[in-house]
Design a protein around this motif. Structure first.
Motif, PDB file in Angstrom:
ATOM      1  N   GLY A 189     132.822 118.069  48.435  1.00 20.67           N
ATOM      2  CA  GLY A 189     132.174 118.808  49.504  1.00 20.67           C
ATOM      3  C   GLY A 189     130.976 118.067  50.047  1.00 20.67           C
ATOM      4  N   ALA A 190     130.437 117.149  49.251  1.00 22.51           N
ATOM      5  CA  ALA A 190     129.301 116.336  49.675  1.00 22.51           C
ATOM      6  C   ALA A 190     129.106 115.221  48.665  1.00 22.51           C
ATOM      7  N   CYS A 194     137.286 116.515  58.937  1.00 23.90           N
ATOM      8  CA  CYS A 194     136.239 115.951  59.781  1.00 23.90           C
ATOM      9  C   CYS A 194     135.059 115.479  58.941  1.00 23.90           C
ATOM     10  N   GLY A 195     134.971 115.958  57.702  1.00 27.29           N
ATOM     11  CA  GLY A 195     133.953 115.433  56.792  1.00 27.29           C
ATOM     12  C   GLY A 195     132.570 116.008  56.989  1.00 27.29           C
ATOM     13  N   ASN A 196     132.480 117.166  57.621  1.00 25.98           N
ATOM     14  CA  ASN A 196     131.158 117.771  57.823  1.00 25.98           C
ATOM     15  C   ASN A 196     130.928 118.982  56.925  1.00 25.98           C
ATOM     16  N   CYS A 197     131.554 118.959  55.745  1.00 26.06           N
ATOM     17  CA  CYS A 197     131.422 120.111  54.852  1.00 26.06           C
ATOM     18  C   CYS A 197     130.000 120.248  54.318  1.00 26.06           C
ATOM     19  N   GLU A 198     129.252 119.146  54.318  1.00 27.96           N
ATOM     20  CA  GLU A 198     128.047 119.099  53.493  1.00 27.96           C
ATOM     21  C   GLU A 198     126.819 119.707  54.142  1.00 27.96           C
ATOM     22  N   SER A 199     126.774 119.733  55.477  1.00 27.27           N
ATOM     23  CA  SER A 199     125.468 119.983  56.076  1.00 27.27           C
ATOM     24  C   SER A 199     125.481 121.202  56.979  1.00 27.27           C
ATOM     25  N   ARG A 253     125.619 124.521  58.739  1.00 29.10           N
ATOM     26  CA  ARG A 253     126.298 125.753  58.374  1.00 29.10           C
ATOM     27  C   ARG A 253     127.582 125.448  57.618  1.00 29.10           C
ATOM     28  N   GLY A 254     127.863 124.173  57.410  1.00 25.00           N
ATOM     29  CA  GLY A 254     129.075 123.804  56.687  1.00 25.00           C
ATOM     30  C   GLY A 254     130.236 123.684  57.639  1.00 25.00           C
ATOM     31  N   CYS A 255     131.409 124.032  57.124  1.00 28.31           N
ATOM     32  CA  CYS A 255     132.662 123.769  57.806  1.00 28.31           C
ATOM     33  C   CYS A 255     132.807 124.608  59.076  1.00 28.31           C
ATOM     34  N   ALA A 256     133.024 123.903  60.192  1.00 31.12           N
ATOM     35  CA  ALA A 256     133.205 124.603  61.465  1.00 31.12           C
ATOM     36  C   ALA A 256     134.480 125.426  61.469  1.00 31.12           C
ATOM     37  N   ARG A 257     135.380 125.122  60.563  1.00 27.10           N
ATOM     38  CA  ARG A 257     136.669 125.816  60.549  1.00 27.10           C
ATOM     39  C   ARG A 257     136.720 126.912  59.492  1.00 27.10           C
ATOM     40  N   LEU A 289     130.969 132.057  59.822  1.00 25.13           N
ATOM     41  CA  LEU A 289     132.077 131.109  59.719  1.00 25.13           C
ATOM     42  C   LEU A 289     133.040 131.473  58.591  1.00 25.13           C
TER      43      LEU A 289
END
Lengths: 467, 501
Positions: B346-347, B420-425, B427-431, B440
């Protein structure tokens, strides 16, 4: 215990944009419904401020590739692609993603962190064909960069004695050679053509902050810069030595381009320099094919520090295509000197193609004592590098308008991020002294070796395996 | 549990549009005659009732270049030659070398339908990483085995020590990896646990504590004791069947867990007994383990607390991973779980993900051989993870010597992760998958997610059975260590095999 070395980073943003990965185009069939503004959590989609009935062009600099606007637009009116510049910039060595990462590290000084597993190829050329080891359950470093134990990244330049001798009274009898200690295994070696007085000063200030040195042509050392003398490594030719007495008197390190004469008579050159000061001499040796034998001869003639200079992609300089990568060049030299039992007599600087923090650690595991960096310092300033069709570095416009302290801070940030990343790798390996990284190839995993050991043995037909 | 009894049903994407592989372009020459809408059986072209103009093509429905040979192909049928077909540049922005756009698309189709894709234009079994699993191929016999599919078992036992503890048999050689509450949303966690129950396998809590809502799935949840000891309680250790010690994680070997402050919401903080908004870094390694004896002490401590539980030891893959595995066997572990360097997270620092520790493809044969040489291979369950993306990866890993695998990213992709690899920062995952943001995390419900996972597992089951049938094997356990059934495209190119006859 030495005072804990720490690099203070703080935000240092330039007003210009650098490079963006994605382009989003809004099609003509957009009905301005605003769904994209609701679904994008990065605020890439907004309504126009002058006419809120209409959508503004997407701010793709903010796009993080989540696909939500693409997938949720009721009309399918949005299209995303890799930006043209992202596709053109860099190349196979200076990968566009790497450039973006360096830029961000200069902005905030923090270790690049992301979610999801590694996205790149299984292995690659040069440094990409090695992994570093880690200690699983028991090891001498704990907590990595978050811990209390100190992980020391300082190294020394100069030759070292194999052992010390003492006389019968217990006094030191050995003649201890001169050496210079710096706190990070990285020195700055910015190409001369980019070293304007303003940039030189900014870089020097950064070098002072992080306790390292800058290689700089002796003619570029203006009186204004002399106060940074202990962080300057004057680069000169043999003929220039006598003309720059004042500078040499203050220098701790001196850099000289290699010439074939040095093999025979380095000793007298060294004497000439030591006449002014006890400065340690760096011989800048291009990474030619037979570099091992040149290095060996230089060391036997008293060379103290040798800087291996590969091309900007870390390749040998005299082979048009292919040739060895810096990783293999360093290993070759290191092992040759170890076999000849003269490795401790010299410090090896690896340079050319050092592009990321991991390259520093990996170069050291291959046998270098430290590294010198060039292009990453230019990227901090906004330089764009292109590999095809030939090497091209484009400096940004308005470079002279960037305030010097901002340049300094960006370089400090980049080195802060690299320092933290080197600590991450050292911490994982359980190595607490950067000096002990040198030649620790047992803590590296080389693709060509492990792949042959594993898959080569498993899948080669028995008669194909040579015993 | 019989996999054939699992309920499979179509469960479509949450989103209106899929990511298209192809692009159908309509030029100005179009006269809106409507021929394309009539001819295309896939619904690429639509004209709304009462409208003169035809809608822009719906790219993601197009089956691509193979359609050009079909009689109904719009490109050929268009009287004005106004249509053209190309690869969609958008497809390049999806995925990466390891998770290619094709693998992601294939996984989505499996999660949607419960079966491997019927489309022939996507390579959903092999990625583009240029090494490891992506260079291994099966050597299927040319003659079909004729084995009845119903005779084939994909079960594996997890307790091979015969020590009176739980004799757990899971129905697939796959279970879900540890993803903590905090790194992923509650619906993600619950659907993973629910699916594990349906498939008679397991999922793991990760190190962020054990949300009470998982209680009804207790028999299929592994609770993790990791170095930060977040949320570890005697009560949670006592109520599960498997307890996992996480020494290290493949994505960040030698570093502790990372949960950045923005994701430490109030509920996460409560679960972890930490302060809201403060970054949580687990230490590395266990500060109570300084030797292999201490490691044994840890295992004994859990065994004492829960007299029936199996112990799993999760480690990453350093050079001496084989010694660690043997050490863990002697310390009393039932499962040794090795997590390769290219594993999910996740990060994690990019430098760690790329560089530290070896890929799982090397570690599996190394550990398998060492355990065999030590004479203890049959008394321990070897589980591998870190880059297992597809059913073919599962079978290849088993051929290399593991008993089963743990998956993580594949489950998230089934829930429509795009990596997309943005789980870490932030609000976290856009999906809505890897996030604890209150808005979310509500993007999908557990029923939808559970069915997607159940479908994915079913598709993999179908593929695994197919592989076993081709090899004429009745049990997946026969496949363990059968490297002779694989070839490596560098060391045995196909031409050479053909020459062998």
């Amino acid at each position: 215990m030495p005072k804990k070395y720490h690099i203070n980073s703080r935000p240092a943003l330039l007003s210009t944009d650098y490079l963006h990965k994605f382009t989003i185009v809004r099609g003509e069939n957009c009905i301005n419904c605003g769904k994209c503004t609701k679904v994008c959590i990065y605020e890439a989609h907004k309504r126009r401020t002058d006419d809120p009935r209409k959508m503004a062009d997407p701010d793709t600099t903010l796009c993080r590739n989540c696909f939500r606007c693409i997938q949720e637009c009721p009309r399918g009116a949005l299209e995303k692609s890799l930006s043209a510049e992202f596709c053109n910039i860099g190349g196979t060595y200076w990968k566009p993603d790497m450039l973006i990462s360096l830029w961000k590290q200069a902005e905030n000084g923090s270790v690049p962190v992301s979610g999801a597993g590694y996205r790149g190829p299984f292995t690659g050329n040069g440094f990409d064909s090695m992994w570093t080891d880690m200690s699983e359950i028991v090891r001498p470093t704990r907590d990595g960069i978050h811990g209390r134990e100190y992980i020391n990244t300082s190294i020394e330049l100069g030759n070292k004695l194999n052992h010390l001798k003492f006389n019968s009274d217990g006094e030191l009898a050995s003649n201890v050679p001169d050496s210079v200690a710096i706190s990070l295994p990285i020195i700055f070696d910015i190409p001369t053509e980019y070293l304007t007085p303003a940039i030189a000063k900014a870089i020097l200030k950064a070098a002072v902050v992080i306790d390292t040195c800058v290689i700089m042509p002796v003619t570029a050392i203006t009186p204004e810069l002399e106060k940074y003398a202990s962080n300057i490594i004057p680069l000169l030719s043999i003929g220039e030595i006598d003309a720059h007495e004042a500078i040499l008197e203050k220098a701790r390190l001196v850099a000289i381009e290699y010439s074939d004469d040095m093999i025979k008579d380095f000793a007298s050159l060294k004497e000439k320099i030591k006449k002014f000061n006890c400065a340690v001499t760096i011989i800048r040796l291009p990474a030619v094919r037979n570099i091992e034998s040149i290095a060996e001869k230089l060391v036997r003639n008293g060379a103290e520090v040798i800087q291996i200079i590969a091309d900007y992609k870390g390749n040998e300089v005299d082979s048009s295509s292919g040739g060895r990568h810096l990783k293999d060049i360093i290993r070759g030299i290191h092992l040759r000197l170890v076999e000849d039992r003269i490795r401790d007599g010299v410090t090896i600087i690896a340079s050319g193609g050092i592009a990321m923090a991991e390259h520093v650690t990996k170069a050291m595991l291959c046998g270098a004592d430290l590294t010198a960096i060039d292009i990453p310092l230019l990227i901090v300033l906004g330089a764009k590098i292109y590999e095809a069709l030939e090497k091209l570095i484009v400096m940004p416009e308005g470079l002279d308008k960037i305030p010097q302290p901002l340049i300094t801070q960006r370089i400090v940030n980049l080195m802060g991020a690299w320092h933290s990343q080197i600590l991450e790798m050292m911490g994982a390996m359980g190595i607490r002294e950067a000096r002990r990284l040198r030649g620790e190839s047992g803590r590296a995993i080389f693709f060509e070796e492990i792949d042959k050991d594993t898959f080569g043995n498993l899948f080669k037909k028995p008669e194909m395996i040579k015993t | 549990m019989k996999p054939s009894t699992v309920l499979i049903r179509d469960i479509p994407s949450r989103f209106r549009h899929q990511v298209p592989k192809y692009k159908v372009t309509r030029s100005d020459a179009c006269i809106n005659c409507g021929m394309c809408a009539k001819t295309c059986p896939y619904g690429v072209h639509e004209r709304n009732e009462g409208y003169n103009k035809i809608n822009p093509p719906i790219d993601y429905r197009c089956i691509g270049f193979e359609c050009l040979d079909k009689e109904f192909c719009c490109i050929n049928k268009c009287p004005k030659h106004a249509l053209s077909l190309s690869l969609n540049p958008m497809y390049q922005t999806l995925g990466d070398f390891r998770w290619t756009p094709d693998i992601i698309t294939g996984t989505w189709i499996m999660a949607e339908t419960g079966y491997p894709p019927k489309r022939t234009d996507i390579e959903y079994n092999v990625g583009n990483s240029g090494g490891g699993f992506d260079k291994l191929r099966f050597k299927f016999p040319s003659r079909p085995s004729g084995l009845d599919v119903s005779e084939i078992s994909t079960e594996i036992p997890l307790n091979r020590r015969d020590d009176g503890r739980n004799n757990i048999v899971i129905s697939l050689p796959v279970y879900g990896g540890g993803m903590s509450f905090g790194s992923v949303s509650l619906p993600t966690m619950v659907s993973k646990a629910h699916n594990a129950t349906i498939w008679n396998t397991f999922t793991c809590t990760g190190e962020g504590g054990y949300p009470a809502i998982l209680r009804e799935y207790d028999d299929h949840v592994i609770t993790q004791i990791a170095t930060g000891l977040f949320g570890v309680r005697e009560e949670t250790v006592q109520r599960v069947k498997i307890v996992e010690f996480k020494y290290a994680q493949g994505a960040k070997p030698g570093l502790g867990g990372h949960l950045l402050g923005e994701k430490v919401t109030e509920s996460v903080a409560r679960m972890r007994e930490a302060v809201q908004g403060s970054s949580l870094f687990s230490p590395f390694p266990f500060h109570s383990v300084y030797s292999i004896e201490d490691h044994k002490k840890h295992i004994d401590w859990v065994k004492e607390m829960n007299p029936k539980a199996l112990i799993s030891v999760k480690v990453s893959t350093p050079n001496d991973v084989d010694m660690v595995a043997v050490g863990s066997y002697y310390a009393g572990a039932h499962i040794i779980h090795i997590d390769g360097g290219y594993g999910g997270t996740g990060a994690a620092p990019d430098i760690a993900k790329k560089n530290i520790a070896m890929p799982i493809e090397y570690a599996i044969p190394k550990v398998h051989k060492f355990l065999k040489d030590e004479g203890v291979r049959d008394a321990i369950t070897l589980i591998a993870s870190g880059g297992i993306r597809t059913a073919h990866d599962v079978a290849k890993a088993i051929c290399l010597g593991t008993d089963g695998v743990v998956i993580g990213t594949a489950e998230l992709v089934a829930l429509e992760c795009v990596r997309c690899g943005n789980c870490e920062s932030g609000r976290g995952c856009a999906r809505g998958i890897a996030t604890t943001d209150s808005n979310l995390a509500d993007l999908f419900d557990e029923d939808w997610a559970t069915q997607r996972l159940t479908n994915l597992y079913h598709a993999w089951y179908v593929q695994l059975v197919d592989i076993l049938q081709k090899f004429g094997m009745r049990s997946i356990r026969e496949l363990v260590g059968r490297t002779d059934l694989l070839r490596h495209i560098d060391y045995n190119p196909e031409t050479e095999l053909k020459a062998d006859g």
